[in-house]
Design a protein around this motif. Structure first.
Motif, mmCIF file in Angstrom:
data_model
loop_
_atom_site.group_PDB
_atom_site.id
_atom_site.type_symbol
_atom_site.label_atom_id
_atom_site.label_comp_id
_atom_site.label_asym_id
_atom_site.label_seq_id
_atom_site.Cartn_x
_atom_site.Cartn_y
_atom_site.Cartn_z
ATOM 1 N N SER A 82 0.730 -1.267 0.051
ATOM 2 C CA SER A 82 0.083 -0.079 0.054
ATOM 3 C C SER A 82 0.872 1.507 0.016
ATOM 4 O O SER A 82 0.355 2.519 0.318
ATOM 5 C CB SER A 82 -0.888 -0.044 1.150
ATOM 6 N N LEU A 83 2.167 1.176 -0.265
ATOM 7 C CA LEU A 83 3.063 2.202 -0.313
ATOM 8 C C LEU A 83 3.386 2.667 -1.943
ATOM 9 O O LEU A 83 3.875 1.616 -2.753
ATOM 10 C CB LEU A 83 4.291 1.837 0.512
ATOM 11 N N GLY A 84 3.536 3.864 -2.286
ATOM 12 C CA GLY A 84 4.091 4.441 -3.243
ATOM 13 C C GLY A 84 5.268 4.891 -3.017
ATOM 14 O O GLY A 84 5.391 5.826 -2.008
ATOM 15 N N TYR A 85 6.541 4.680 -3.752
ATOM 16 C CA TYR A 85 7.714 5.544 -3.285
ATOM 17 C C TYR A 85 8.551 5.884 -4.768
ATOM 18 O O TYR A 85 8.725 5.022 -5.550
ATOM 19 C CB TYR A 85 8.585 4.501 -2.608
ATOM 20 N N LEU B 140 12.406 -2.692 -5.502
ATOM 21 C CA LEU B 140 11.543 -3.807 -5.299
ATOM 22 C C LEU B 140 11.138 -3.909 -3.963
ATOM 23 O O LEU B 140 9.705 -4.128 -3.711
ATOM 24 C CB LEU B 140 12.292 -5.037 -5.706
ATOM 25 N N GLU B 141 12.045 -3.495 -2.725
ATOM 26 C CA GLU B 141 11.463 -3.707 -1.524
ATOM 27 C C GLU B 141 10.443 -2.887 -1.241
ATOM 28 O O GLU B 141 9.401 -3.145 -0.634
ATOM 29 C CB GLU B 141 12.807 -3.635 -0.678
ATOM 30 N N VAL B 142 10.293 -1.515 -1.720
ATOM 31 C CA VAL B 142 9.324 -0.626 -1.324
ATOM 32 C C VAL B 142 8.076 -1.012 -2.093
ATOM 33 O O VAL B 142 6.849 -0.492 -1.524
ATOM 34 C CB VAL B 142 9.514 0.874 -1.590
ATOM 35 N N MET B 143 8.167 -1.863 -3.040
ATOM 36 C CA MET B 143 6.850 -2.035 -3.851
ATOM 37 C C MET B 143 6.261 -3.512 -3.050
ATOM 38 O O MET B 143 5.253 -4.183 -3.536
ATOM 39 C CB MET B 143 7.131 -2.585 -5.455
ATOM 40 N N GLY B 144 6.922 -4.305 -2.186
ATOM 41 C CA GLY B 144 6.569 -5.154 -1.563
ATOM 42 C C GLY B 144 6.915 -6.373 -2.102
ATOM 43 O O GLY B 144 6.358 -7.539 -1.899
ATOM 44 N N ILE B 145 8.110 -6.391 -3.233
ATOM 45 C CA ILE B 145 8.312 -7.376 -3.584
ATOM 46 C C ILE B 145 9.701 -7.982 -3.259
ATOM 47 O O ILE B 145 10.765 -7.184 -3.092
ATOM 48 C CB ILE B 145 8.780 -7.077 -5.312
ATOM 49 N N ASP B 146 9.765 -9.135 -2.762
ATOM 50 C CA ASP B 146 10.901 -9.551 -2.165
ATOM 51 C C ASP B 146 11.974 -9.933 -3.195
ATOM 52 O O ASP B 146 11.967 -10.679 -4.251
ATOM 53 C CB ASP B 146 10.565 -11.216 -1.572
ATOM 54 N N PRO B 147 12.975 -9.014 -3.097
ATOM 55 C CA PRO B 147 14.244 -9.364 -4.153
ATOM 56 C C PRO B 147 14.863 -10.646 -4.349
ATOM 57 O O PRO B 147 15.103 -11.292 -5.297
ATOM 58 C CB PRO B 147 15.513 -8.288 -3.509
ATOM 59 N N ILE B 148 14.489 -11.505 -3.096
ATOM 60 C CA ILE B 148 15.146 -13.020 -3.480
ATOM 61 C C ILE B 148 14.043 -13.636 -4.138
ATOM 62 O O ILE B 148 14.601 -14.411 -5.099
ATOM 63 C CB ILE B 148 15.306 -13.498 -1.976
#
Lengths: 244, 266
Positions: A82-85, B140-148
């Motif tokens: 729920s975050l946009g960065y 990727l991390e801030v989009m909630g996507i695990d880089p692994i």
């Protein structure tokens, strides 16, 4: 759809240097905060702490009461959907096209969207920001600074975030693109009521009657707008007027 | 004199501690990678398949020419040496078995993984390192996507599949090419020796070489990903690429010895 962001007593040290010292800030749901300050004053660091990318040496960050520092890695990933960065550097995935970059949060975000739905949302987002369909197959290295900035913003907005964090969204951007970006941001904010926290060199980046303004100086946060609480009340009235 | 010995011992101790920390940290990354695969569950990730396909293309398909050339050269040398010398030593009847042990059991998985380490291990470390420096990993991390899940898992799958395919390819090209060259050189019909090799080839040999491929592929992917993820600034990118190759080669040879020891001796 908004989120309350609370920072309390945030201190951040890097080696011997104290970058941030006891910074406390509460951004109410649907609030807008503009962070000013000279280069190297710690604005980007504070934003990264807000997103949980950096761990503060001391203090706590909470989104809607949920403390970011205490969450497991996977809980934090779930929350960040729920975050946009938007980073100061565009940070687009180099081996993904413009379309794939914007579609990334929709494809990998655990949302049950069909390919057609994803296409529609991506194209709508591109149109809103004035990104031409002719560049959707291009890769980031072929884009101009303004296009990179617009694509990065499109990627942040496409998933309708509750909290939007913007790190110098207007740097390296021509006045026309800046105006487009600020208009889109204000329209989306007025529509969805998302919470926005932005670092900008210019305090006039967002109209003063809508935003709280703070200045980072020597690692401390100073209010640049003493009338913020009153302005905030006014802002809610303004927001709905603007939405119409 | 005593001071020098103490300094040397101190240096050795620090180096050993550093290697131990690295191995421990790599084990953590390996665990995270498998755990993330288990956790993925039903979460759709439409980008994953394209990432895996891309990895297989760069690592496997594009290495076919090089591995083929190495296979023909190695295969020819080994088949010729065996064909000419083994009857002289009175062990001609073991021709097939020796070739199976040398090419299928040892050379093919080792060469396939070393080529992958040299070509793709360094590239993967540099790619991940560059992603870190340009903040793509943070994005990727801030989009909630695990880089692994997004970077490391496709690399693991792509590299393991590629090493297995290159191994099978090496065996086929190495033996066939070797026999053809041997026939041209000695005039002995190749089908006679081909029959001997097929007779000597057992299921356990195939299983062993595939086990080695999987293990070596995992090592190359793990070591390269770990070095890539360790990058903190631009200066570290070429160092990570270099260390990825050195580390992959070292650990591949080390594990190869252990596996061969387990298979042939124990």
């Amino acid at each position: 759809m908004s989120c309350k962001l609370e920072l309390s007593g945030i201190t951040f040290r890097r080696g011997e240097n104290t970058i941030l010292s006891s910074v406390s800030l509460t951004v109410p749901p649907g609030g807008v905060v503009v962070l000013g300050g000279r280069s190297g004053s710690g604005k980007s660091t504070l934003l990264e702490i807000c997103a949980g990318l950096l761990k503060p040496s001391d203090g706590r960050v909470a989104w809607d009461g949920a403390e970011v520092g205490r969450m497991s890695k996977y809980a934090l990933y779930a929350l960040r959907k729920s975050l946009g960065y938007v980073f100061q550097v565009h940070a687009l995935i180099a081996n993904h096209s413009v379309f794939d970059n914007i579609a990334l949060p929709l494809r990998c975000g655990g949302r049950d969207l069909s390919g057609e739905q994803i296409k529609k949302r991506v194209w709508a987002q591109m149109e809103e920001l004035g990104i031409g369909r002719d560049i959707e197959k291009k890769f980031p290295e072929t884009l101009s600074a303004a296009q990179l900035r617009s694509v990065a913003l499109a990627r942040a907005l496409v998933s309708d975030p509750k909290l939007l964090i913007l790190d110098e969204p207007f740097s390296g951007v021509d006045p026309f693109t800046s105006t487009t970006i600020i208009n889109v941001l204000r329209r989306r904010w007025a529509k969805s009521g998302m919470t926005v926290i932005m670092a900008a060199h210019s305090m006039s980046a967002w109209p003063e009657w809508e935003a709280g303004r703070y200045q980072l100086k020597d690692g401390r946060l100073e209010s640049a707008d003493e009338a913020f609480p009153a302005v905030r009340d006014l802002k809610y009235n303004q927001k709905f007027t603007y939405a119409k | 004199m005593t001071g020098s010995i103490l300094r040397l011992a101190d240096g050795v101790w620090l180096k050993a501690a550093g290697i131990w920390r690295m191995v421990f940290s790599m084990a953590g990354l390996l665990f995270d990678t498998f755990y993330a695969a288990v956790r993925r569950g039903r979460t759709p990730n439409l980008s994953l398949m394209s990432q895996i396909n891309r990895q297989i293309l760069y690592t496997g398909v594009e290495a076919f020419t090089l591995v083929g050339a190495i296979a023909i050269m190695c295969g020819s040398a080994i088949v010729l040496v065996a064909m000419v010398n083994m009857p002289k030593l009175g062990v001609g009847e073991y021709f097939g078995k020796i070739l199976v042990i040398v090419i299928v059991g040892e050379l093919a998985p080792l060469v396939a993984s070393l080529v992958v380490a040299g070509r793709s291990g360094s590239a993967l470390a540099a790619y991940i390192g560059t992603m870190r420096v340009s903040r793509e990993v943070d994005a990727l991390e801030v989009m909630g996507i695990d880089p692994i899940q997004f970077i490391v898992q496709p690399a693991f799958v792509g590299i393991v599949v590629s090493v297995i395919c290159l191994n099978v390819y090496f065996v086929t090209i190495g033996i066939m090419g070797g026999l053809v060259v041997a026939q041209i050189a000695t005039g002995v019909p190749l089908w006679i020796f081909f029959d001997k090799i097929l007779d000597a080839l057992q299921f356990k040999d195939v299983a062993f070489t595939l086990l080695k491929s999987v293990a070596f592929g995992l090592i190359v992917a793990l070591v390269s990903s770990w070095h890539g993820l360790s990058v903190r600034n631009v200066r570290m990118v070429p160092i990570a690429a270099l260390n990825a190759v050195v580390g992959s080669v070292f650990f591949t040879l080390f594990v190869s010895v252990l596996l061969s020891l387990g298979y042939y001796v124990l």
